[in-house]
Design a protein around this motif. Sequence first.
Motif, PDB file in Angstrom:
ATOM      1  N   TRP A  28       0.286   2.138 -12.679  1.00  0.00           N
ATOM      2  CA  TRP A  28       0.399   0.561 -12.237  1.00  0.00           C
ATOM      3  C   TRP A  28      -1.091  -0.354 -11.695  1.00  0.00           C
ATOM      4  O   TRP A  28      -1.458   0.443 -10.843  1.00  0.00           O
ATOM      5  CB  TRP A  28       1.570   0.510 -11.169  1.00  0.00           C
ATOM      6  CG  TRP A  28       1.634  -0.922 -10.723  1.00  0.00           C
ATOM      7  CD1 TRP A  28       1.072  -1.526  -9.543  1.00  0.00           C
ATOM      8  CD2 TRP A  28       2.352  -1.896 -11.238  1.00  0.00           C
ATOM      9  NE1 TRP A  28       1.428  -2.941  -9.541  1.00  0.00           N
ATOM     10  CE2 TRP A  28       2.537  -3.094 -10.291  1.00  0.00           C
ATOM     11  CE3 TRP A  28       3.682  -1.885 -12.135  1.00  0.00           C
ATOM     12  CZ2 TRP A  28       3.467  -4.162 -10.649  1.00  0.00           C
ATOM     13  CZ3 TRP A  28       4.464  -3.054 -12.415  1.00  0.00           C
ATOM     14  CH2 TRP A  28       4.143  -4.104 -11.596  1.00  0.00           C
ATOM     15  N   HIS A  29      -1.160  -1.186 -12.382  1.00  0.00           N
ATOM     16  CA  HIS A  29      -2.442  -1.973 -11.723  1.00  0.00           C
ATOM     17  C   HIS A  29      -3.516  -0.924 -11.825  1.00  0.00           C
ATOM     18  O   HIS A  29      -4.267  -0.887 -10.357  1.00  0.00           O
ATOM     19  CB  HIS A  29      -2.168  -2.715 -10.484  1.00  0.00           C
ATOM     20  CG  HIS A  29      -2.928  -3.849 -10.308  1.00  0.00           C
ATOM     21  ND1 HIS A  29      -4.181  -3.979 -10.984  1.00  0.00           N
ATOM     22  CD2 HIS A  29      -2.858  -5.108  -9.308  1.00  0.00           C
ATOM     23  CE1 HIS A  29      -4.860  -5.227 -10.601  1.00  0.00           C
ATOM     24  NE2 HIS A  29      -3.975  -5.718  -9.763  1.00  0.00           N
ATOM     25  N   MET A  30      -3.872  -0.188 -12.687  1.00  0.00           N
ATOM     26  CA  MET A  30      -4.713   1.030 -12.308  1.00  0.00           C
ATOM     27  C   MET A  30      -6.054   0.916 -11.868  1.00  0.00           C
ATOM     28  O   MET A  30      -6.802   1.454 -11.012  1.00  0.00           O
ATOM     29  CB  MET A  30      -4.746   1.756 -13.674  1.00  0.00           C
ATOM     30  CG  MET A  30      -3.352   2.296 -14.388  1.00  0.00           C
ATOM     31  SD  MET A  30      -3.447   3.378 -15.786  1.00  0.00           S
ATOM     32  CE  MET A  30      -4.152   2.056 -17.153  1.00  0.00           C
ATOM     33  N   THR A  31      -6.709  -0.356 -12.265  1.00  0.00           N
ATOM     34  CA  THR A  31      -7.784  -0.743 -11.950  1.00  0.00           C
ATOM     35  C   THR A  31      -8.152  -0.873 -10.416  1.00  0.00           C
ATOM     36  O   THR A  31      -9.179  -0.520  -9.863  1.00  0.00           O
ATOM     37  CB  THR A  31      -8.799  -1.645 -12.814  1.00  0.00           C
ATOM     38  OG1 THR A  31      -7.871  -2.919 -12.755  1.00  0.00           O
ATOM     39  CG2 THR A  31      -8.678  -1.380 -14.305  1.00  0.00           C
ATOM     40  N   LEU A  32      -7.033  -1.634  -9.939  1.00  0.00           N
ATOM     41  CA  LEU A  32      -7.001  -1.824  -8.605  1.00  0.00           C
ATOM     42  C   LEU A  32      -6.840  -0.550  -7.689  1.00  0.00           C
ATOM     43  O   LEU A  32      -7.419  -0.115  -6.553  1.00  0.00           O
ATOM     44  CB  LEU A  32      -5.713  -2.591  -8.154  1.00  0.00           C
ATOM     45  CG  LEU A  32      -5.509  -3.017  -6.593  1.00  0.00           C
ATOM     46  CD1 LEU A  32      -6.874  -3.901  -6.141  1.00  0.00           C
ATOM     47  CD2 LEU A  32      -4.425  -3.845  -6.459  1.00  0.00           C
ATOM     48  N   SER A  33      -5.755   0.150  -8.152  1.00  0.00           N
ATOM     49  CA  SER A  33      -5.356   1.548  -7.551  1.00  0.00           C
ATOM     50  C   SER A  33      -6.507   2.629  -7.550  1.00  0.00           C
ATOM     51  O   SER A  33      -6.735   3.200  -6.689  1.00  0.00           O
ATOM     52  CB  SER A  33      -4.128   2.280  -7.951  1.00  0.00           C
ATOM     53  OG  SER A  33      -4.207   2.637  -9.462  1.00  0.00           O
ATOM     54  N   PHE A  34      -7.128   2.353  -8.557  1.00  0.00           N
ATOM     55  CA  PHE A  34      -8.510   3.339  -8.662  1.00  0.00           C
ATOM     56  C   PHE A  34      -9.668   2.988  -7.749  1.00  0.00           C
ATOM     57  O   PHE A  34     -10.120   3.926  -7.285  1.00  0.00           O
ATOM     58  CB  PHE A  34      -8.822   3.710 -10.120  1.00  0.00           C
ATOM     59  CG  PHE A  34      -7.906   4.250 -11.179  1.00  0.00           C
ATOM     60  CD1 PHE A  34      -6.829   4.879 -10.327  1.00  0.00           C
ATOM     61  CD2 PHE A  34      -8.046   4.054 -12.449  1.00  0.00           C
ATOM     62  CE1 PHE A  34      -5.890   5.610 -11.372  1.00  0.00           C
ATOM     63  CE2 PHE A  34      -6.913   4.880 -13.141  1.00  0.00           C
ATOM     64  CZ  PHE A  34      -6.113   5.669 -12.706  1.00  0.00           C
ATOM     65  N   TRP A  35      -9.557   1.871  -7.808  1.00  0.00           N
ATOM     66  CA  TRP A  35     -10.765   1.097  -6.896  1.00  0.00           C
ATOM     67  C   TRP A  35     -10.388   1.367  -5.502  1.00  0.00           C
ATOM     68  O   TRP A  35     -11.321   2.002  -4.714  1.00  0.00           O
ATOM     69  CB  TRP A  35     -10.728  -0.330  -7.013  1.00  0.00           C
ATOM     70  CG  TRP A  35     -11.946  -1.060  -6.297  1.00  0.00           C
ATOM     71  CD1 TRP A  35     -13.141  -1.284  -6.903  1.00  0.00           C
ATOM     72  CD2 TRP A  35     -12.061  -1.241  -4.811  1.00  0.00           C
ATOM     73  NE1 TRP A  35     -14.086  -1.742  -5.940  1.00  0.00           N
ATOM     74  CE2 TRP A  35     -13.315  -1.968  -4.630  1.00  0.00           C
ATOM     75  CE3 TRP A  35     -11.322  -1.374  -3.681  1.00  0.00           C
ATOM     76  CZ2 TRP A  35     -13.793  -2.325  -3.421  1.00  0.00           C
ATOM     77  CZ3 TRP A  35     -11.713  -1.715  -2.592  1.00  0.00           C
ATOM     78  CH2 TRP A  35     -12.801  -2.460  -2.233  1.00  0.00           C
ATOM     79  N   PHE A  36      -8.997   1.081  -4.902  1.00  0.00           N
ATOM     80  CA  PHE A  36      -8.814   1.658  -3.636  1.00  0.00           C
ATOM     81  C   PHE A  36      -8.988   3.208  -3.240  1.00  0.00           C
ATOM     82  O   PHE A  36      -9.295   3.545  -2.282  1.00  0.00           O
ATOM     83  CB  PHE A  36      -7.268   1.169  -3.171  1.00  0.00           C
ATOM     84  CG  PHE A  36      -7.365  -0.293  -2.800  1.00  0.00           C
ATOM     85  CD1 PHE A  36      -7.494  -0.422  -1.376  1.00  0.00           C
ATOM     86  CD2 PHE A  36      -7.014  -1.363  -3.619  1.00  0.00           C
ATOM     87  CE1 PHE A  36      -7.450  -1.635  -0.871  1.00  0.00           C
ATOM     88  CE2 PHE A  36      -6.830  -2.615  -3.179  1.00  0.00           C
ATOM     89  CZ  PHE A  36      -7.412  -3.012  -1.883  1.00  0.00           C
ATOM     90  N   ARG A  37      -8.562   4.169  -4.380  1.00  0.00           N
ATOM     91  CA  ARG A  37      -8.566   5.539  -4.276  1.00  0.00           C
ATOM     92  C   ARG A  37     -10.182   5.818  -4.156  1.00  0.00           C
ATOM     93  O   ARG A  37     -10.458   6.471  -3.197  1.00  0.00           O
ATOM     94  CB  ARG A  37      -7.875   6.028  -5.546  1.00  0.00           C
ATOM     95  CG  ARG A  37      -8.202   7.595  -5.646  1.00  0.00           C
ATOM     96  CD  ARG A  37      -7.956   8.122  -6.962  1.00  0.00           C
ATOM     97  NE  ARG A  37      -8.868   7.617  -7.856  1.00  0.00           N
ATOM     98  CZ  ARG A  37      -9.060   7.740  -9.148  1.00  0.00           C
ATOM     99  NH1 ARG A  37      -8.069   8.344  -9.849  1.00  0.00           N
ATOM    100  NH2 ARG A  37      -9.987   7.588 -10.016  1.00  0.00           N
TER     101      ARG A  37
END
Length: 406
Positions: free
Chosen positions: A283-292
């Motif tokens: 879900w909203h992978m680019t955002l979740s990967f950025w936060f990760r």
Amino acid sequence: MFIPHMIPYASPTYFIILFIALAPLVLSLLFRGKRINWYQSLITLFFLYISFGGSDYRQGLALIGYVIFQSVLVWSYQRYRKKTNQAGVFYGAVFLSIVPLIFVKVTPFMNGQNSILGFLGISYLTFKSVQIIMEMRDGMIKEYSPLNYIKFLLFFPTISSGPIDRYRRFEKDLNEPPMKEKYVDLLGSAVHDIFLGFLYKFIIGYYFGQVLLPIVDRHALQHGGLSWSLVGYMYVYSMYLFFDFAGYSLFAVGTSKLMGYETPPNFNKPFLSWNIKEFWNRWHMTLSFWFRDYIYMRLMFTLIKKKTFKSRIVASNVGYFALFLLMGVWHGLTWYYIVYGIYHATLICLTDAWLRFKKKHKQQLPSNKFTKAFAIFLTFNAVCLSFLIFSGFLDKLWFHNIFFMK
């Protein structure tokens, strides 16, 4: 001819203008294997004008000021880092890069009005700015072009709502246009993404958001409190949120591919996730990967290095709560966004505990297609409940019950 202000990907007129404007770029890549750089810059300015100009000129001025500020900040940090690598300067640069976003988020909470510094997409541009400063500090970005950085910030297909690209990946596509053979594949993928985006956003998303959502909204308010109408609102809103945002993301990715850029996708069948951690990988992978990558992993490194907690599990759980609280506050300074963040952090901690238990008792626990289907069902409902919280409808329902229900 007067060109009115347009929200990206929101109307047929926008798409007609978009396809006409991109035609020379597509033909050049298709038949010559080259990108017309000056023409790309020209249409970028044009689409920035119709998105942030006209009646919304204040947003345009805020965008110009923001890009100048961030460009000077990143250039200054890069110059200073060549001489020294002091941690204080790094943290100061990161803080300064998020100051405009802090003002934009806090101003409505303080005085009820939007900040004059705000414009559509400021969060995503801030993520890009923070990213490049952090990667400069880590030595991952050794060569830096101020002009390429500005092109990275102002890449118009993704400027308003992502997906969030990475500077090194973008610069590679910028400097190395795809060969003709590869571009043919990109072109086919772009057409697929755009047509699927039309299905998602303007057909399915429209039906859930404009037809069903007002109906379940009205019924839920009429019944008040817990009711089947509220459950209906939860599912309808969740479907609308996914198809509307996924449709927009498909437009942005498809447009990028037409221009010869492989912008990363944002969604990958998130409602088929079998646990909440898998959901955030879809879900909203680019955002979740950025936060990760830029928040969670760095926080975990610090906590473990300084031995703040004896247990890695405790450190991991603290990291999850810090991460999702920050994500909730980023969405807005309201109770339901903060509860949304706490809710997801709790679910992830419980999921980690379950996975550890499952690994320990692997022989005693069944694992087959039925248990996986049940896990998907539970995850889907847990996610939909989180979207009900996120929607703010519970706040609206509470207000309605107090002032209108007897």
